[in-house]
Design an enzyme around this catalytic site. Structure first.
Site, PDB file in Angstrom:
ATOM      1  N   TYR A  85       6.141 -10.251   6.704  1.00 27.49           N
ATOM      2  CA  TYR A  85       6.194  -8.696   6.753  1.00 27.49           C
ATOM      3  C   TYR A  85       6.673  -8.269   8.290  1.00 27.49           C
ATOM      4  O   TYR A  85       6.576  -9.191   9.181  1.00 27.49           O
ATOM      5  CB  TYR A  85       4.685  -8.025   6.782  1.00 27.49           C
ATOM      6  CG  TYR A  85       4.269  -8.110   5.402  1.00 27.49           C
ATOM      7  CD1 TYR A  85       4.516  -6.824   4.538  1.00 27.49           C
ATOM      8  CD2 TYR A  85       3.548  -9.091   4.794  1.00 27.49           C
ATOM      9  CE1 TYR A  85       3.704  -6.659   3.241  1.00 27.49           C
ATOM     10  CE2 TYR A  85       3.007  -8.971   3.450  1.00 27.49           C
ATOM     11  CZ  TYR A  85       3.215  -7.706   2.952  1.00 27.49           C
ATOM     12  OH  TYR A  85       2.507  -7.595   1.377  1.00 27.49           O
TER      13      TYR A  85
ATOM     14  N   ASP B 240       0.805  -1.107  -0.059  1.00 29.90           N
ATOM     15  CA  ASP B 240       0.080  -0.202  -0.126  1.00 29.90           C
ATOM     16  C   ASP B 240       0.852   1.003  -0.002  1.00 29.90           C
ATOM     17  O   ASP B 240       2.044   1.280   0.158  1.00 29.90           O
ATOM     18  CB  ASP B 240      -0.936  -0.049   1.175  1.00 29.90           C
ATOM     19  CG  ASP B 240      -1.847  -1.244   1.262  1.00 29.90           C
ATOM     20  OD1 ASP B 240      -2.237  -1.715   0.047  1.00 29.90           O
ATOM     21  OD2 ASP B 240      -2.377  -1.506   2.234  1.00 29.90           O
TER      22      ASP B 240
END
Length: 256
Positions: free
Chosen positions: A109, A51
């Site tokens: 992540y 994002d």
């Protein structure tokens, strides 16, 4: 030929990976660099849609093009056409059927939190500053409730519709790294804003607003409002990648 490239980027100035109408993207920068270098328009497919503002220590993308530049020289050539906050570190020819997204078997992540009442300018772009003390042991206990195959509807934002909100999380670890707290989450796939919502929920656990047992109850309820906030993008990095069936990428050590 089908070419896979390994890259990293600081996502601060970009609207994420995917090409956007309202601002620059990593994908657009890559496609522009390839066109300038090779004189060919091509579509670059990435391992995931990071994002706006999210970073990547390791990222894999692939594209098809006629290229006579040796693969060991291609990163240098591409970098000469890329902005300084995007860097290609490796390139390799892969089978025609290879796809950077679908051939990735798992991703990790990392989310960084800076627990401090005072600002640190060197963390401003890469960590979320949290004003209150956090109990790392409690956060670690809460993190284990996310591990396994289960429904993660409670920790996702509304975005592109998905067929299922069930995912597998292989590990979720909370650990101190110098003056930061790092949350590492590895899974077979992630929902929109899932890791940032997991990180927000664990800050509530570490700050005493939620208990580790509450995490399990929130996941069972599937109610986004019961979980913690979606933390800002600046603290999130795509950290490690696994391509277990693509030996061509093995030498780049994407999983370390």
């Amino acid at each position: 030929m089908n070419i896979a490239v390994v890259l990293s980027y600081d996502g601060t100035a970009y609207n994420g990976w995917q090409v956007q109408k309202n601002g620059p993207s990593i994908q657009e920068s890559m496609e522009t660099a390839i066109q300038r270098l090779l004189g060919q328009k091509t579509h670059v497919s990435g391992v995931g849609r990071t994002d706006s503002g999210v970073h990547a220590r390791r990222y894999v993308a692939s594209f098809k093009a006629d290229c006579t530049i040796p693969m060991d020289r291609l990163p240098y050539a591409l970098n000469s056409f890329l902005p300084p906050d995007i860097a290609v570190s490796g390139a390799v020819q892969v089978p025609d059927a290879f796809d950077a997204r679908f051939d990735c078997t798992k991703k990790e992540y990392a989310y960084y939190i800076f627990p401090s009442t005072l600002r640190n300018p060197f963390h401003a772009r890469y960590a979320y500053r949290y004003n209150y003390p956090l109990d790392i042991a409690r956060m670690q206990e809460g993190a284990q409730r996310f591990v396994g195959r289960q429904d993660f509807a409670a920790v996702r934002s509304q975005g592109t519709p998905v067929k299922s909100t069930v995912r597998t999380i292989f590990w979720c670890e909370v650990e101190p790294v110098d003056d930061l707290i790092r949350i590492r989450v590895c899974g077979d796939g992630f929902l929109y804003n899932m890791v940032r919502a997991i990180a927000g929920t664990l800050t509530y656990v570490g700050g005493g607003k939620l208990t580790p047992d509450d995490v399990s109850a929130i996941l069972r309820a599937g109610d986004r409002e019961q979980a913690g906030p979606t933390l800002p993008a600046c603290g999130l990095f795509m950290n490690r990648l696994w391509y277990e069936h693509t030996p061509e990428l093995a030498r780049f050590r994407l999983d370390t």
